[in-house]
Design an enzyme around this catalytic site. Structure first.
Site, PDB file in Angstrom:
ATOM      1  N   ARG A 112      -5.078   9.661   7.894  1.00 35.15           N
ATOM      2  CA  ARG A 112      -5.856   8.645   7.189  1.00 35.15           C
ATOM      3  C   ARG A 112      -5.825   8.986   5.700  1.00 35.15           C
ATOM      4  O   ARG A 112      -5.468  10.091   5.304  1.00 35.15           O
ATOM      5  CB  ARG A 112      -7.316   8.603   7.670  1.00 35.15           C
ATOM      6  CG  ARG A 112      -7.532   8.270   9.131  1.00 35.15           C
ATOM      7  CD  ARG A 112      -6.854   6.998   9.602  1.00 35.15           C
ATOM      8  NE  ARG A 112      -7.254   5.772   8.943  1.00 35.15           N
ATOM      9  CZ  ARG A 112      -8.053   4.839   9.491  1.00 35.15           C
ATOM     10  NH1 ARG A 112      -8.552   5.025  10.709  1.00 35.15           N
ATOM     11  NH2 ARG A 112      -8.326   3.724   8.851  1.00 35.15           N
ATOM     12  N   SER A 113      -6.225   8.033   4.877  1.00 33.59           N
ATOM     13  CA  SER A 113      -6.170   8.279   3.430  1.00 33.59           C
ATOM     14  C   SER A 113      -7.186   9.333   2.995  1.00 33.59           C
ATOM     15  O   SER A 113      -6.958  10.071   2.037  1.00 33.59           O
ATOM     16  CB  SER A 113      -6.385   6.978   2.655  1.00 33.59           C
ATOM     17  OG  SER A 113      -7.568   6.339   3.077  1.00 33.59           O
ATOM     18  N   LYS A 134      -3.792   6.460  15.322  1.00 32.54           N
ATOM     19  CA  LYS A 134      -4.815   7.154  14.536  1.00 32.54           C
ATOM     20  C   LYS A 134      -5.976   7.471  15.467  1.00 32.54           C
ATOM     21  O   LYS A 134      -6.653   6.560  15.951  1.00 32.54           O
ATOM     22  CB  LYS A 134      -5.303   6.275  13.381  1.00 32.54           C
ATOM     23  CG  LYS A 134      -4.256   5.971  12.324  1.00 32.54           C
ATOM     24  CD  LYS A 134      -4.817   5.000  11.295  1.00 32.54           C
ATOM     25  CE  LYS A 134      -3.829   4.760  10.156  1.00 32.54           C
ATOM     26  NZ  LYS A 134      -4.327   3.731   9.209  1.00 32.54           N
ATOM     27  N   GLN A 172       0.790  -1.229   0.000  1.00 31.72           N
ATOM     28  CA  GLN A 172       0.000   0.000   0.000  1.00 31.72           C
ATOM     29  C   GLN A 172       0.823   1.281   0.000  1.00 31.72           C
ATOM     30  O   GLN A 172       0.471   2.243  -0.668  1.00 31.72           O
ATOM     31  CB  GLN A 172      -0.939  -0.009   1.205  1.00 31.72           C
ATOM     32  CG  GLN A 172      -1.969   1.097   1.212  1.00 31.72           C
ATOM     33  CD  GLN A 172      -3.113   0.770   2.140  1.00 31.72           C
ATOM     34  OE1 GLN A 172      -4.036   0.059   1.781  1.00 31.72           O
ATOM     35  NE2 GLN A 172      -3.046   1.280   3.353  1.00 31.72           N
ATOM     36  N   LYS A 231       3.456   9.997  10.173  1.00 34.67           N
ATOM     37  CA  LYS A 231       3.130   9.450   8.859  1.00 34.67           C
ATOM     38  C   LYS A 231       1.940  10.251   8.332  1.00 34.67           C
ATOM     39  O   LYS A 231       0.834  10.109   8.839  1.00 34.67           O
ATOM     40  CB  LYS A 231       2.780   7.964   8.998  1.00 34.67           C
ATOM     41  CG  LYS A 231       2.343   7.299   7.715  1.00 34.67           C
ATOM     42  CD  LYS A 231       1.889   5.876   8.003  1.00 34.67           C
ATOM     43  CE  LYS A 231       1.240   5.278   6.769  1.00 34.67           C
ATOM     44  NZ  LYS A 231       0.640   3.959   7.061  1.00 34.67           N
ATOM     45  N   ASP A 269       4.197   0.263   4.306  1.00 31.11           N
ATOM     46  CA  ASP A 269       2.918  -0.147   4.885  1.00 31.11           C
ATOM     47  C   ASP A 269       2.353  -1.201   3.959  1.00 31.11           C
ATOM     48  O   ASP A 269       1.853  -0.892   2.873  1.00 31.11           O
ATOM     49  CB  ASP A 269       1.952   1.035   5.005  1.00 31.11           C
ATOM     50  CG  ASP A 269       0.567   0.609   5.512  1.00 31.11           C
ATOM     51  OD1 ASP A 269       0.409  -0.578   5.886  1.00 31.11           O
ATOM     52  OD2 ASP A 269      -0.347   1.453   5.533  1.00 31.11           O
ATOM     53  N   GLU A 280       4.949  -1.743   8.357  1.00 29.20           N
ATOM     54  CA  GLU A 280       3.650  -1.626   9.020  1.00 29.20           C
ATOM     55  C   GLU A 280       2.703  -2.705   8.500  1.00 29.20           C
ATOM     56  O   GLU A 280       2.658  -2.969   7.297  1.00 29.20           O
ATOM     57  CB  GLU A 280       3.068  -0.239   8.734  1.00 29.20           C
ATOM     58  CG  GLU A 280       1.687   0.011   9.309  1.00 29.20           C
ATOM     59  CD  GLU A 280       1.138   1.343   8.853  1.00 29.20           C
ATOM     60  OE1 GLU A 280      -0.095   1.467   8.765  1.00 29.20           O
ATOM     61  OE2 GLU A 280       1.938   2.265   8.577  1.00 29.20           O
ATOM     62  N   GLU A 328      -2.933   9.242  -1.210  1.00 29.44           N
ATOM     63  CA  GLU A 328      -2.086   9.948  -0.253  1.00 29.44           C
ATOM     64  C   GLU A 328      -0.975  10.751  -0.915  1.00 29.44           C
ATOM     65  O   GLU A 328      -0.046  11.202  -0.259  1.00 29.44           O
ATOM     66  CB  GLU A 328      -1.522   8.959   0.767  1.00 29.44           C
ATOM     67  CG  GLU A 328      -2.650   8.308   1.575  1.00 29.44           C
ATOM     68  CD  GLU A 328      -2.151   7.388   2.670  1.00 29.44           C
ATOM     69  OE1 GLU A 328      -0.932   7.157   2.742  1.00 29.44           O
ATOM     70  OE2 GLU A 328      -2.986   6.907   3.449  1.00 29.44           O
ATOM     71  N   ASP A 349      -0.911  -1.454  12.906  1.00 21.65           N
ATOM     72  CA  ASP A 349      -1.983  -0.490  12.626  1.00 21.65           C
ATOM     73  C   ASP A 349      -3.320  -1.205  12.760  1.00 21.65           C
ATOM     74  O   ASP A 349      -3.990  -1.108  13.782  1.00 21.65           O
ATOM     75  CB  ASP A 349      -1.801   0.105  11.226  1.00 21.65           C
ATOM     76  CG  ASP A 349      -2.961   1.009  10.828  1.00 21.65           C
ATOM     77  OD1 ASP A 349      -3.721   1.440  11.719  1.00 21.65           O
ATOM     78  OD2 ASP A 349      -3.134   1.292   9.625  1.00 21.65           O
TER      79      ASP A 349
END
Length: 427
Positions: free
Chosen positions: A369-370, A340, A163, A391, A242, A288, A205, A315
């Site tokens: 977050r995305s 998060k 990702q 991040k 990630d 991650e 992102e 995560d």
């Protein structure tokens, strides 16, 4: 004493063009705290629940009017008249008002927006920055950024399974220098992709999202970009990944299916070997979600295999939840936790998870977050908690650069007191 006069919520858009909630907390003295809540694409099964309207005729079912109604009609009446300085008490009250384990009644988005807005109103009332309000005088460490330069998985419509491919400028002397180094690598990668006739479109992102021959090709291109920018891979700049392995895990068959690229299927043990080989081959400093969120045995194998060499970040595994993290600590699984706020739903619960991680020697990475907004709270949070890592995506979209720019401002404000975290993982 700064007393809450009103609590208001509105529907705005996030970086993917989806509705999200923004909350204003206003005090009798005229101070306003405003918070916008992000949303994830690859969400963990055990996250707190964001509330969506599910009316297919409006915003394809993704509206947040129900959450807004809850803020206005349920949350606001019980907060009006309370002091904004009672963060813990207010967050506890919000949790009790909801009454569910995953905040499904009022919605984690309604609750978190309110929680952060209260903290911002408190900081405004004292005329101090948010990072100082939360962290006090000890808030002076600028985080090492994980700068996303290539997107795959659920964040891009390409043929790459992993990702996020990120660079970490571990040899920088300041946050500003680290950001510059990352920007230079990002642009060099764009040039390399263009020279090879590949797309330079970006993903959710902000990282490039080209179709590539393989997952390995992304790594090779990034190494070339680091060198073309004038840096030494593994010395000046390391790579963080990630994997978001839950996204390609088939639980019923207990295999990891690399369906976007080669189509191969790996068992947990085989995926551990895959990561071992990559860590030996490439200057990887952090992975991650290297295993799926409920593949505890796979996580145990991975931690035993490479946990002393690289940072292993949970995560989806931990979802910023103290109970999930405590289980991981007990089983000696992973060595870092991604933080998060919307996974757990309040500022106070977020701080509880951070403190638990620190107590047991786990690293903390403050994360976006995305589906993001221009809200830069996580930049302040990273400094407030001396987390050492952040991040927050690439350097090509304003929803991402808003956080980087806030960190530049914070570093400037701190002046000679500012310290840059540098290398994040030392055994």
């Amino acid at each position: 004493m700064s007393i809450i006069k009103s609590v208001y919520a509105r529907q705005i858009l996030d970086s993917r063009g989806n509705p999200t909630i923004e909350v204003d907390v206003c005090t009798e003295q005229g101070f306003v705290g405003r918070a916008a809540v992000p949303s994830g694409a690859s969400t963990g099964l055990h996250e707190a629940m964001e509330l969506r309207d599910k009316d297919s005729a409006v915003y394809l079912g993704k509206g947040v009017q129900k959450a807004i109604k809850h803020v206005k009609e349920i949350i606001a009446p019980v907060l009006i008249g309370r002091s904004v300085f009672n963060q813990q008490a207010i967050d506890t009250l919000l949790i009790e008002l909801d009454g569910t384990l995953n905040k499904a009644r009022l919605g984690a988005n309604a609750i978190l927006g309110t929680s952060i807005a209260v903290a911002k109103a408190a900081a405004m009332s004292l005329n101090i920055p948010l990072y100082q309000y939360i962290g006090g005088l000890n808030a002076y460490i600028l985080p090492t950024p994980m700068i996303n330069i290539f997107n795959g998985g659920a964040h891009a419509d390409n043929n790459v399974d992993i990702q996020e491919f990120m660079v970490m400028p571990i040899k920088a002397n300041s946050f500003a220098e680290a950001l510059r180094m990352g920007v230079e690598v990002f642009h060099q990668l764009g040039r390399i992709l263009k020279e090879k006739g590949l797309s330079t479109n970006v993903g959710d992102e902000g990282g490039y999202a080209s179709n590539l021959p393989s997952n390995e090709a992304a790594m090779e291109f990034i190494l070339q970009a680091i060198e073309k920018a004038g840096y030494q891979p593994g010395e000046d700049i390391s790579i963080a990944l990630d994997a978001a392995s839950t996204e390609f895990y088939q639980a019923e068959k207990e295999v990891y299916h690399f369906k976007k690229s080669t189509g191969i299927k790996l068992t947990s043990t085989e995926l551990v070997d895959f990561w071992k080989n990559w860590v030996q081959k490439y200057p990887i400093i952090s992975i991650e979600d290297g295993m799926a969120e409920d593949d505890w045995e796979g996580w145990h194998q991975l931690t035993q295999a490479i946990g002393s060499k690289v940072q292993l970040v949970g995560d989806d595994l931990f979802v910023t939840n103290t109970k999930r993290l405590a289980k991981g600590i007990e089983q000696n699984i992973a060595n870092a936790v991604l933080i998060k706020m919307n996974q757990v739903g309040t500022l106070s619960e977020t701080l509880d998870t951070v403190n638990l991680a620190k107590k047991h020697g786990y690293q903390n990475i403050i994360s976006h977050r995305s589906g993001e907004t221009e809200d830069s709270t996580i930049a302040d949070l990273a400094v407030a908690l001396n987390a050492g890592q952040i991040k927050t995506g690439s350097v090509s979209r304003t929803d991402r650069t808003a956080k980087y720019n806030q960190l530049l401002r914070i570093e400037e404000t701190l002046g000679e007191h500012a310290r840059f975290a540098g290398h994040p993982f030392k055994k």
